[in-house]
Motif scaffolding. Structure first.
Motif, PDB file in Angstrom:
ATOM      1  N   SER A  36       0.846  -1.188   0.000  1.00 30.34           N
ATOM      2  CA  SER A  36       0.000   0.000   0.000  1.00 30.34           C
ATOM      3  C   SER A  36       0.884   1.242   0.000  1.00 30.34           C
ATOM      4  N   VAL A  38       0.940   5.457  -0.542  1.00 27.44           N
ATOM      5  CA  VAL A  38       0.137   6.683  -0.558  1.00 27.44           C
ATOM      6  C   VAL A  38       0.990   7.825  -1.083  1.00 27.44           C
ATOM      7  N   PHE A 169      -7.182   4.586  -4.725  1.00 25.35           N
ATOM      8  CA  PHE A 169      -8.044   5.381  -3.854  1.00 25.35           C
ATOM      9  C   PHE A 169      -7.730   6.857  -4.076  1.00 25.35           C
ATOM     10  N   ASP A 170      -8.725   7.597  -4.578  1.00 24.59           N
ATOM     11  CA  ASP A 170      -8.551   9.020  -4.868  1.00 24.59           C
ATOM     12  C   ASP A 170      -9.218   9.828  -3.764  1.00 24.59           C
ATOM     13  N   PRO A 172      -9.826   9.268  -0.461  1.00 24.19           N
ATOM     14  CA  PRO A 172     -10.924   8.446   0.067  1.00 24.19           C
ATOM     15  C   PRO A 172     -11.669   9.022   1.257  1.00 24.19           C
ATOM     16  N   THR A 199      -2.267  -1.477  -3.513  1.00 25.87           N
ATOM     17  CA  THR A 199      -3.050  -0.243  -3.516  1.00 25.87           C
ATOM     18  C   THR A 199      -2.171   0.992  -3.681  1.00 25.87           C
ATOM     19  N   SER A 201      -2.838   5.184  -3.338  1.00 29.14           N
ATOM     20  CA  SER A 201      -3.794   6.188  -2.898  1.00 29.14           C
ATOM     21  C   SER A 201      -3.194   7.574  -3.037  1.00 29.14           C
ATOM     22  N   THR A 203      -3.881  11.476  -1.341  1.00 30.67           N
ATOM     23  CA  THR A 203      -4.641  12.136  -0.283  1.00 30.67           C
ATOM     24  C   THR A 203      -3.894  13.352   0.256  1.00 30.67           C
TER      25      THR A 203
END
Length: 259
Positions: A36, A38, A169-170, A172, A199, A201, A203
């Motif tokens: 994951s 980010v 994930f935009d 989230p 994943t 993402s 953010t």
């Protein structure tokens, strides 16, 4: 996620411009299978452009993007359609179809993308809604009848409905209060771990980034200027990262004013 896991997504020297506006200027990133990652960074720094480039929605002028070893840039339409079956997506603002019931939103990719029979797709949709803490009865509602937090749960159920290998994930947790945002973060972690999905993402929410990321990468002026374990973000040694995560006006990052 094992540190020896093979790379699932690899970006090498990716460049993307819109006219004279340089958005990606040599972006490099490798994401391992089951990891994951980010991406953080200010508004307009190119986070969404990077995602869209991986998906093939945008085509970089230079560089390489590989998914499972396959070059994405310049990929033919049929090969791209096959590759897209690997992906799930939670869009900013949930982006549910207002005219469809909740279960139909969740099952959309199964019916339209996979050609699944409605009865089977309905059963899977109800199962996925249960995974995100929503009752079967919620499946018969329309998105307008749901709270913002419930809409995000439905969006997450839709993102995992096809059991994708990769989920994007935009933003989230955008628009959610801190408690509901934490609930969504917990659900993201739980659902993606159960799938074993890779994943990526984007953010602005550092609480979200800290909770869902194995590694965090910061995008600034088209480059990923710091990439490291989420646990190291508070002592990155990078003054740009330090200013961003603490939300300070003073520092090397200056707001660019538009005429």
């Amino acid at each position: 996620m094992s540190m020896t896991a093979p790379a699932k997504i690899v970006l090498s020297d990716v460049h993307k411009s819109f006219g004279k506006k340089v958005v990606l200027d040599g972006a490099d990133l490798s994401i391992a299978q089951g990891e994951s990652v980010v991406i953080i960074g200010g508004s307009g720094t190119g986070k969404s452009v990077l995602l869209k480039s991986i998906l093939g929605i945008l085509r970089p002028e230079k560089g390489s993007i590989k998914v499972d070893g396959q070059e994405v840039i310049g990929m033919g339409a049929k090969a791209r359609d096959r590759m897209m079956l690997k992906f799930g997506m939670l869009f900013q603002g949930a982006a549910l179809f207002d005219s469809l019931k909740v279960w139909q939103n969740v099952a959309f990719g199964l019916i339209q993308g996979r050609g699944m029979e409605r009865e089977q797709a309905h059963a899977i949709a109800i199962e996925k809604l249960a995974q995100v803490g929503l009752a079967e009865s919620a499946g018969e509602l329309f998105p307008a009848e749901l709270s913002g937090g419930m809409q995000k749960r439905v969006a997450l159920a839709r993102a995992i409905a096809t059991s994708p290998e990769i989920i994007f994930f935009d933003e989230p947790t955008t628009g959610l209060d801190p408690i509901m945002a934490d609930v969504i973060n917990d659900l993201i972690v739980k659902c993606t771990k159960e799938l074993g999905a890779t994943t990526l993402s984007i953010t602005h929410d550092m609480a979200s980034a800290r909770k869902i990321a194995d590694r965090i990468a910061m995008l600034y002026k088209g480059r990923l200027i710091w990439v490291g374990p989420a646990k190291d973000i508070d002592h990155s040694g990078n003054e740009f990262v330090d200013q961003f995560i603490h939300g300070r006006a003073d520092g090397p990052i200056k707001m660019e004013l538009r005429a």
